[in-house]
Scaffold this active site. Structure first.
Site, PDB file in Angstrom:
ATOM      1  N   LYS A   1      -0.461 -32.448  26.025  1.00  0.00           N
ATOM      2  CA  LYS A   1      -0.075 -31.168  26.627  1.00  0.00           C
ATOM      3  C   LYS A   1      -1.269 -30.323  27.058  1.00  0.00           C
ATOM      4  O   LYS A   1      -1.120 -29.394  27.843  1.00  0.00           O
ATOM      5  CB  LYS A   1       0.833 -30.368  25.672  1.00  0.00           C
TER       6      LYS A   1
ATOM      7  N   LYS B   1       7.501 -40.605  28.100  1.00  0.00           N
ATOM      8  CA  LYS B   1       8.806 -40.328  27.509  1.00  0.00           C
ATOM      9  C   LYS B   1       9.584 -39.350  28.389  1.00  0.00           C
ATOM     10  O   LYS B   1       8.984 -38.509  29.079  1.00  0.00           O
ATOM     11  CB  LYS B   1       8.673 -39.813  26.077  1.00  0.00           C
TER      12      LYS B   1
ATOM     13  N   LYS C   1      12.152 -32.791  28.806  1.00  0.00           N
ATOM     14  CA  LYS C   1      12.819 -31.673  29.480  1.00  0.00           C
ATOM     15  C   LYS C   1      11.828 -30.769  30.183  1.00  0.00           C
ATOM     16  O   LYS C   1      12.217 -29.981  31.029  1.00  0.00           O
ATOM     17  CB  LYS C   1      13.690 -30.893  28.489  1.00  0.00           C
TER      18      LYS C   1
HETATM   19  P1  ATP Z   1       9.159 -30.937  25.677  1.00  0.00           P
HETATM   20  O1  ATP Z   1       9.137 -32.011  26.691  1.00  0.00           O
HETATM   21  O2  ATP Z   1       9.508 -29.591  26.160  1.00  0.00           O
HETATM   22  O3  ATP Z   1       7.966 -30.953  24.785  1.00  0.00           O
HETATM   23  P2  ATP Z   1      11.090 -32.587  24.430  1.00  0.00           P
HETATM   24  O4  ATP Z   1      12.057 -32.930  25.481  1.00  0.00           O
HETATM   25  O5  ATP Z   1      10.134 -33.610  23.955  1.00  0.00           O
HETATM   26  O6  ATP Z   1      10.353 -31.248  24.765  1.00  0.00           O
HETATM   27  P3  ATP Z   1      11.605 -31.477  21.832  1.00  0.00           P
HETATM   28  O7  ATP Z   1      12.253 -30.179  21.637  1.00  0.00           O
HETATM   29  O8  ATP Z   1      10.134 -31.526  21.665  1.00  0.00           O
HETATM   30  O9  ATP Z   1      11.969 -32.084  23.239  1.00  0.00           O
HETATM   31  O10 ATP Z   1      12.267 -32.568  20.947  1.00  0.00           O
HETATM   32  C1  ATP Z   1      13.494 -32.445  20.262  1.00  0.00           C
HETATM   33  C2  ATP Z   1      13.835 -33.753  19.603  1.00  0.00           C
HETATM   34  O11 ATP Z   1      14.190 -34.716  20.607  1.00  0.00           O
HETATM   35  C3  ATP Z   1      12.690 -34.382  18.811  1.00  0.00           C
HETATM   36  O12 ATP Z   1      13.215 -34.966  17.640  1.00  0.00           O
HETATM   37  C4  ATP Z   1      12.158 -35.423  19.730  1.00  0.00           C
HETATM   38  O13 ATP Z   1      11.543 -36.477  19.030  1.00  0.00           O
HETATM   39  C5  ATP Z   1      13.416 -35.885  20.432  1.00  0.00           C
HETATM   40  N1  ATP Z   1      13.109 -36.423  21.752  1.00  0.00           N
HETATM   41  C6  ATP Z   1      12.581 -35.741  22.775  1.00  0.00           C
HETATM   42  N2  ATP Z   1      12.426 -36.517  23.850  1.00  0.00           N
HETATM   43  C7  ATP Z   1      12.874 -37.750  23.480  1.00  0.00           C
HETATM   44  C8  ATP Z   1      12.970 -39.010  24.149  1.00  0.00           C
HETATM   45  N3  ATP Z   1      12.565 -39.133  25.384  1.00  0.00           N
HETATM   46  N4  ATP Z   1      13.480 -40.057  23.473  1.00  0.00           N
HETATM   47  C9  ATP Z   1      13.883 -39.929  22.204  1.00  0.00           C
HETATM   48  N5  ATP Z   1      13.823 -38.766  21.518  1.00  0.00           N
HETATM   49  C10 ATP Z   1      13.317 -37.691  22.128  1.00  0.00           C
END
Ligand code: ATP
Ligand code: LTN
Length: 333
Positions: free
Chosen positions: A115, A196, A199
């Site tokens: 990040k 990955k 969002k």
């Molecule tokens: P950002 O991209 O804004 O950092 P994010 O989409 O990774 O956010 P988080 O709020 O950080 O979402 O994650 C919430 C939960 O969803 C965590 O347990 C994270 O491991 C899971 N998660 C997020 N993205 C994935 C993915 N692509 N596959 C599986 N699990 C995910």
């Protein structure tokens, strides 16, 4: 015989529209665990502000995550659902955990490296993010933390900090275990299977949002990147794009990867993608319907108030014990 239930804590940041990666990697397990465990599910807004957020968006996204929790099947009568910033003990223990953390270990966190890469000004909050996450978990003496694969490293650090605290000040904090799904722990981006699904990706075509309209989902899947060749085989090494779509398929259809492979033998990507889109639409349709009802009812505010009250009672007990062991002068009761 009434045995004490084990504790679960997890959280999702209100940093954008929740994706099917959040759902498969985390939320499905939240729902599964609530029957047997004493669960706390947080909306991690203090984490979300480690990168700039538009105030109106942050508020809207916080309500959105709360309503999606309920729509996905979290039962507020069983599990406490709360907003992190409404339980001030998080910020306070977060600071104490920061003082216990080493620069070197925070520098090694891959999420921080990803990040902050290429940015001119990197917020200090992004750096100490894992210390706050440790506080979130340790405040509840959580035994299990359901998360996607990307959070494993943060969980390791949490375990180290809890051990360090216990060693220095006395045996108080529970060492938590991660709880990571076997399939779907890492759903990848639709435009690049080496990243990955996230969002906060500025390209909305890279993710399926839980609230995407059916036609948007169909379009995104039709445009999703595929590998060379045309066989539907699960081989993440050599066919990462199609393997990723297959794990989404498996989750939304209930079929195993082998079943899917057999079903599309001799067929190309087109037929597979069409069916995949319909499975995703059918999975999200009931969730979207429930989401709209909950938002319209306004019930979310009461749910969050009750959740914060329940969370605060537990968090305050731990925080007080931590402060006492560290030598802070506590106010006389
Ligand atoms: P950002 O991209 O804004 O950092 P994010 O989409 O990774 O956010 P988080 O709020 O950080 O979402 O994650 C919430 C939960 O969803 C965590 O347990 C994270 O491991 C899971 N998660 C997020 N993205 C994935 C993915 N692509 N596959 C599986 N699990 C995910
Ligand atoms: N860092 C997590 C969100 C999060 C979290 C937590 C998850 C904040 N606090 C405590 C589990 C337990 C993420 O998914 N990016």
């Amino acid at each position: 015989m009434s045995e004490k239930k084990l504790r679960v804590l997890s959280g999702i940041q209100p940093s954008g529209k929740l994706t099917i990666g959040n759902y498969i990697g985390a939320m499905i397990n939240f729902v599964a665990l609530q029957r047997e465990y004493d669960c706390f599910f947080m909306i991690a807004d203090l984490h979300a502000v480690t990168v700039p957020q538009e105030p109106a968006d942050l508020r809207e996204q916080t309500e959105m995550v709360a309503a999606l929790y309920v729509a996905a099947g979290i039962d507020p009568a069983r599990a406490a659902m709360f907003v992190q910033s409404q339980v001030p003990q998080h910020a306070e223990l977060g600071w104490l955990m920061t003082t216990l953390s080493y620069m070197g270990e925070l520098e090694r966190m891959t999420q921080f490296k990803d990040k902050s890469a290429g940015k001119e000004a990197v917020g200090a909050g992004l750096f100490v993010y894992p210390s706050l996450m440790a506080a979130d978990i340790l405040l509840y003496q959580a035994n299990l933390v359901p998360v996607g694969d990307d959070q494993k490293q943060h969980l390791e650090l949490t375990r180290d900090l809890a051990g360090r605290f216990n060693h220095r000040y006395g045996d108080l904090l529970t060492i938590p275990e991660p709880y990571i799904p076997k399939v779907g722990a890492r759903i990848m981006s639709l435009d690049d299977a080496s990243k990955k699904m996230s969002k906060s990706n500025p390209n909305a075509g890279s993710y399926i949002a839980l609230l995407d309209e059916p036609d948007v989902i169909r379009k995104k899947i039709a445009r999703a990147k595929t590998d060379l060749g045309k066989e539907i085989v699960y081989d993440p090494q050599n066919k990462p794009e199609i393997s990723n779509l297959m794990s989404i398929y498996a989750h939304c259809s209930g079929l195993s990867l082998e079943d899917i492979q057999a079903r599309y033998e001799g067929q190309g990507y087109g037929a597979f993608k069409k069916d995949l889109a319909e499975h995703v639409v059918a999975t999200l349709e009931p969730l979207q319907r429930k989401y709209k009802d909950i938002r319209a009812s306004g019930a979310i505010h009461d749910i969050l108030r009750d959740g914060a009250e329940k969370a605060m009672a537990v968090a305050e007990t731990t925080l007080r014990q931590v402060k006492d062991l560290m030598g802070f002068l506590l106010p006389r009761r």
